[in-house]
Design a protein around this motif. Structure first.
Motif, PDB file in Angstrom:
ATOM      1  N   GLU A 358      16.126   2.327  11.038  1.00 56.06           N
ATOM      2  CA  GLU A 358      15.349   3.558  10.886  1.00 56.06           C
ATOM      3  C   GLU A 358      14.286   3.389   9.809  1.00 56.06           C
ATOM      4  OE1 GLU A 358      17.884   6.885  10.243  1.00 56.06           O
ATOM      5  OE2 GLU A 358      19.018   6.604  12.111  1.00 56.06           O
ATOM      6  N   GLU A 359      14.641   2.676   8.746  1.00 53.47           N
ATOM      7  CA  GLU A 359      13.692   2.454   7.654  1.00 53.47           C
ATOM      8  C   GLU A 359      12.531   1.581   8.122  1.00 53.47           C
ATOM      9  OE1 GLU A 359      17.483   3.768   6.267  1.00 53.47           O
ATOM     10  OE2 GLU A 359      16.998   1.983   7.466  1.00 53.47           O
ATOM     11  N   GLU A 360      12.812   0.570   8.910  1.00 49.67           N
ATOM     12  CA  GLU A 360      11.748  -0.299   9.416  1.00 49.67           C
ATOM     13  C   GLU A 360      10.821   0.455  10.358  1.00 49.67           C
ATOM     14  OE1 GLU A 360      13.841  -4.731   9.360  1.00 49.67           O
ATOM     15  OE2 GLU A 360      14.309  -3.330  10.983  1.00 49.67           O
ATOM     16  N   GLN A 361      11.395   1.294  11.220  1.00 48.11           N
ATOM     17  CA  GLN A 361      10.531   2.064  12.115  1.00 48.11           C
ATOM     18  C   GLN A 361       9.705   3.073  11.339  1.00 48.11           C
ATOM     19  OE1 GLN A 361      12.411   3.985  15.498  1.00 48.11           O
ATOM     20  NE2 GLN A 361      10.437   4.327  16.494  1.00 48.11           N
ATOM     21  N   ALA A 362      10.268   3.653  10.329  1.00 47.74           N
ATOM     22  CA  ALA A 362       9.510   4.574   9.488  1.00 47.74           C
ATOM     23  C   ALA A 362       8.324   3.857   8.842  1.00 47.74           C
ATOM     24  CB  ALA A 362      10.420   5.181   8.416  1.00 47.74           C
ATOM     25  N   GLU A 363       8.510   2.593   8.499  1.00 54.39           N
ATOM     26  CA  GLU A 363       7.425   1.807   7.924  1.00 54.39           C
ATOM     27  C   GLU A 363       6.329   1.544   8.952  1.00 54.39           C
ATOM     28  OE1 GLU A 363       5.610  -0.270   4.672  1.00 54.39           O
ATOM     29  OE2 GLU A 363       7.124   1.295   4.865  1.00 54.39           O
ATOM     30  N   VAL A 364       6.711   1.271  10.204  1.00 50.24           N
ATOM     31  CA  VAL A 364       5.721   1.122  11.277  1.00 50.24           C
ATOM     32  C   VAL A 364       4.893   2.405  11.400  1.00 50.24           C
ATOM     33  CG1 VAL A 364       5.349   0.772  13.756  1.00 50.24           C
ATOM     34  CG2 VAL A 364       7.137  -0.524  12.559  1.00 50.24           C
ATOM     35  N   ILE A 365       5.576   3.521  11.438  1.00 56.01           N
ATOM     36  CA  ILE A 365       4.896   4.806  11.574  1.00 56.01           C
ATOM     37  C   ILE A 365       3.965   5.041  10.375  1.00 56.01           C
ATOM     38  CG2 ILE A 365       5.268   7.313  11.594  1.00 56.01           C
ATOM     39  CD1 ILE A 365       7.907   6.689  13.155  1.00 56.01           C
ATOM     40  N   ARG A 366       4.413   4.698   9.176  1.00 54.69           N
ATOM     41  CA  ARG A 366       3.595   4.864   7.975  1.00 54.69           C
ATOM     42  C   ARG A 366       2.298   4.046   8.074  1.00 54.69           C
ATOM     43  NH1 ARG A 366       1.943   2.326   3.823  1.00 54.69           N
ATOM     44  NH2 ARG A 366       3.116   0.432   4.362  1.00 54.69           N
ATOM     45  N   VAL A 367       2.422   2.790   8.522  1.00 50.30           N
ATOM     46  CA  VAL A 367       1.243   1.921   8.647  1.00 50.30           C
ATOM     47  C   VAL A 367       0.264   2.503   9.667  1.00 50.30           C
ATOM     48  CG1 VAL A 367       0.428  -0.350   9.384  1.00 50.30           C
ATOM     49  CG2 VAL A 367       2.467  -0.160   7.922  1.00 50.30           C
ATOM     50  N   VAL A 368       0.775   2.954  10.805  1.00 51.83           N
ATOM     51  CA  VAL A 368      -0.089   3.498  11.855  1.00 51.83           C
ATOM     52  C   VAL A 368      -0.772   4.772  11.349  1.00 51.83           C
ATOM     53  CG1 VAL A 368      -0.176   4.492  14.167  1.00 51.83           C
ATOM     54  CG2 VAL A 368       1.221   2.450  13.735  1.00 51.83           C
ATOM     55  N   ARG A 369       0.005   5.681  10.798  1.00 53.40           N
ATOM     56  CA  ARG A 369      -0.567   6.958  10.322  1.00 53.40           C
ATOM     57  C   ARG A 369      -1.626   6.718   9.243  1.00 53.40           C
ATOM     58  NH1 ARG A 369       1.854  11.670  12.149  1.00 53.40           N
ATOM     59  NH2 ARG A 369       0.473  12.737  10.667  1.00 53.40           N
ATOM     60  N   GLY A 370      -1.455   5.676   8.462  1.00 56.73           N
ATOM     61  CA  GLY A 370      -2.391   5.398   7.382  1.00 56.73           C
ATOM     62  C   GLY A 370      -3.778   5.015   7.844  1.00 56.73           C
ATOM     63  N   LEU A 371      -3.932   4.698   9.116  1.00 58.25           N
ATOM     64  CA  LEU A 371      -5.238   4.317   9.651  1.00 58.25           C
ATOM     65  C   LEU A 371      -6.039   5.502  10.160  1.00 58.25           C
ATOM     66  CD1 LEU A 371      -4.133   1.107  11.566  1.00 58.25           C
ATOM     67  CD2 LEU A 371      -5.478   1.185   9.466  1.00 58.25           C
ATOM     68  N   PHE A 372      -5.420   6.679  10.240  1.00 56.12           N
ATOM     69  CA  PHE A 372      -6.097   7.851  10.808  1.00 56.12           C
ATOM     70  C   PHE A 372      -6.498   8.840   9.698  1.00 56.12           C
ATOM     71  CE2 PHE A 372      -3.751   6.079  14.332  1.00 56.12           C
ATOM     72  CZ  PHE A 372      -4.626   6.210  15.397  1.00 56.12           C
TER      73      PHE A 372
END
Length: 372
Positions: A358-372
Motif C-alpha cells: 500500500e505504501e509503494e502504491q501511495a508513492e506511485v500516486i504521489r509521483v503522478v499527482r505531483g506532475l499535475f
C-alpha cells in the motif's frame, strides 16, 4: 536505490514446488506427463469449457487456433488493432493477411461498428481474432452476433483476461477456439506456456497432434502433415497447477490495485481503463489516459516514475501503426489513426504488481499527482 517496482512480475507460492517435485520424483521431466494432463483438466473445469491443450506459449495456442479455423494463404482475417503483436502474428504464419479493426472507447477493445464495416468491405472473411485488452472483456454479444451473421469463426485471445467474466461467463469460452497465456507477467504464470481452449474434443485432439510434430500412429516416425514442437513441459505444467490455486486471490489483489489508483487520482484530468457494467475484468494492468487538453504527457509520467525505479509502459502501439504491417488495411469509424491511435498517444500502464505494498502504491500516486 529503491527496489524495482515492476509493472507485473511473477508471484510464486508453495504449491508449485510440490507439483514440480512430483515430476522430478517420478522422472517425468520431459514434455507430457501427469501435470500436463491435470493442468488441462483443472483449467478447463475452472473456465467451464470442454477441452484444453497445454502448449509452449499463448502464441502457439493462437497459431493452432488459426489453423483449426481453416485459415489459408491469402485469406483475410479481421484482428483487434490495439494489442500485442503475438495476437496477430499467427495469421502471418499461415500466409494470410490481417485486416486491423479499430477499438471503441467503452472497453478499448474491438469496435463492433468497425467490425461490421469491415465485413461490408471484405464479405468473404471467415475468421475474427478478438483480444480482451488488459483483462477487460470486449462487447462479446455484439461481436459474436456479427460473426454469426457472416458465418465467421471467432477466436478469443484471452491471454490477458484469464478469470475475467462477461455476463457471468468466463472469457476464453465464447469463441470456437480460444487461447490463454501463462507468460511471466500474466495474472498467473508457469514461467511460460499457454493453453488452447475449445468446445470440441476433436479440435483439442487435432491441436495435440499438430503440437507433437504431427506424428502418425506408426511404430516408426511417419509424418503426413506439417507439425510443431508446441507441447507444454511437465515441469512447466506443475508450476501452472500450483499457480491456478491462487488465481482468484491474484485477481482480487489486481482489482484492489485498480480501485486504489481510481480513488488516488480523483480530481486529476485522467481516466482509468474502462469496462462494462455487465463484465468483471481481471484488472491485469491498471492504465490511465490523460485528457486531451492537458499539457502533461504519458512520457513525462513514465520518466518521473522511472526516476523512482518504478516501471510504467505506454499502451500497446496499434498494429496498423507497426512498420511490419504497413501494407495491411485498417478499418475504423473515427478518422486518422482511430480510437486506438488516440489511446496510444494519451495512455500509460502503471505498476500493477500484486506484491506492491500500500505504501509503494501511495508513492506511485504521489509521483503522478505531483506532475499535475
Amino acid at each position: 536505490m529503491k527496489n524495482r517496482l515492476f509493472l507485473s512480475s511473477p508471484t510464486i507460492h508453495g504449491e508449485e514446488q510440490v507439483f514440480v517435485k512430483e515430476a522430478f520424483d517420478t522422472n517425468w521431466v520431459a514434455p507430457l506427463g501427469k501435470n500436463v494432463n491435470e493442468f488441462e483438466k483443472e483449467l478447463a473445469a475452472y473456465l467451464g469449457i470442454g477441452h484444453a491443450a497445454a502448449l509452449t506459449s499463448g502464441t502457439a495456442a493462437l497459431h493452432l487456433a488459426v489453423k483449426l479455423a481453416g485459415v489459408k494463404p491469402g485469406d483475410k482475417v479481421f484482428c483487434s488493432d490495439l494489442t500485442f503483436s503475438a495476437t496477430v502474428n499467427p495469421v502471418s504464419y499461415e500466409g494470410a493477411k490481417q485486416v486491423f479493426i479499430d477499438s471503441e472507447r467503452d472497453t478499448w477493445n474491438m469496435d463492433p461498428a468497425a467490425l461490421e464495416k469491415a465485413f461490408e468491405k471484405y464479405p468473404d472473411c471467415k475468421c475474427v481474432v478478438l483480444v480482451h485488452l488488459y483483462g477487460t472483456p470486449a462487447k462479446l454479444d455484439e461481436i459474436r452476433a456479427i460473426c454469426a451473421a457472416h458465418d465467421a469463426v471467432l477466436i478469443e485471445d484471452a491471454a490477458e483476461s484469464l478469470s475475467a467474466t462477461y455476463k457471468g461467463q468466463q472469457t476464453g469460452t465464447f469463441g470456437r477456439y480460444n487461447a490463454v497465456s501463462f507468460n511471466g507477467n500474466k495474472i498467473i504464470t508457469s514461467s511460460g506456456g499457454g493453453m488452447l481452449l475449445c468446445h470440441e474434443e476433436s479440435a483439442a485432439a487435432k491441436a495435440r497432434f499438430w503440437a507433437t510434430q504431427s506424428r502418425e500412429p506408426f511404430p516408426w516416425y511417419q509424418h503426413e502433415e506439417l507439425g510443431y514442437n508446441y507441447r507444454m513441459s511437465n515441469i512447466v505444467a506443475g508450476i501452472g497447477r500450483g499457480q491456478l490455486l491462487h488465481l482468484e486471490e491474484h485477481r482480487s489483489l489486481k482489482e484492489r490495485i485498480y480501485h486504489t489508483y481510481e480513488k488516488g487520482f480523483a480530481g486529476l484530468p485522467v481516466k482509468m481503463n474502462p469496462y462494462l457494467d455487465c463484465s468483471r475484468p481481471n484488472f491485469w494492468l491498471s492504465c490511465i489516459t490523460i485528457d486531451p487538453a492537458c499539457a502533461v504527457t504519458p512520457e513525462q509520467i513514465r520518466l518521473a516514475l522511472e526516476a523512482e525505479n518504478m516501471e510504467a509502459r505506454p499502451l500497446w502501439k496499434p498494429m496498423h501503426m507497426q512498420p511490419v504491417f504497413a501494407d495491411r488495411d485498417f478499418v475504423a469509424v473515427e478518422g486518422g489513426d482511430g480510437v486506438g491511435g488516440d489511446l496510444f498517444a494519451r495512455g500509460l500502464c502503471l505498476p500493477s504488481d500484486i506484491k506492491m505494498t500500500e505504501e509503494e502504491q501511495a508513492e506511485v500516486i504521489r509521483v503522478v499527482r505531483g506532475l499535475f
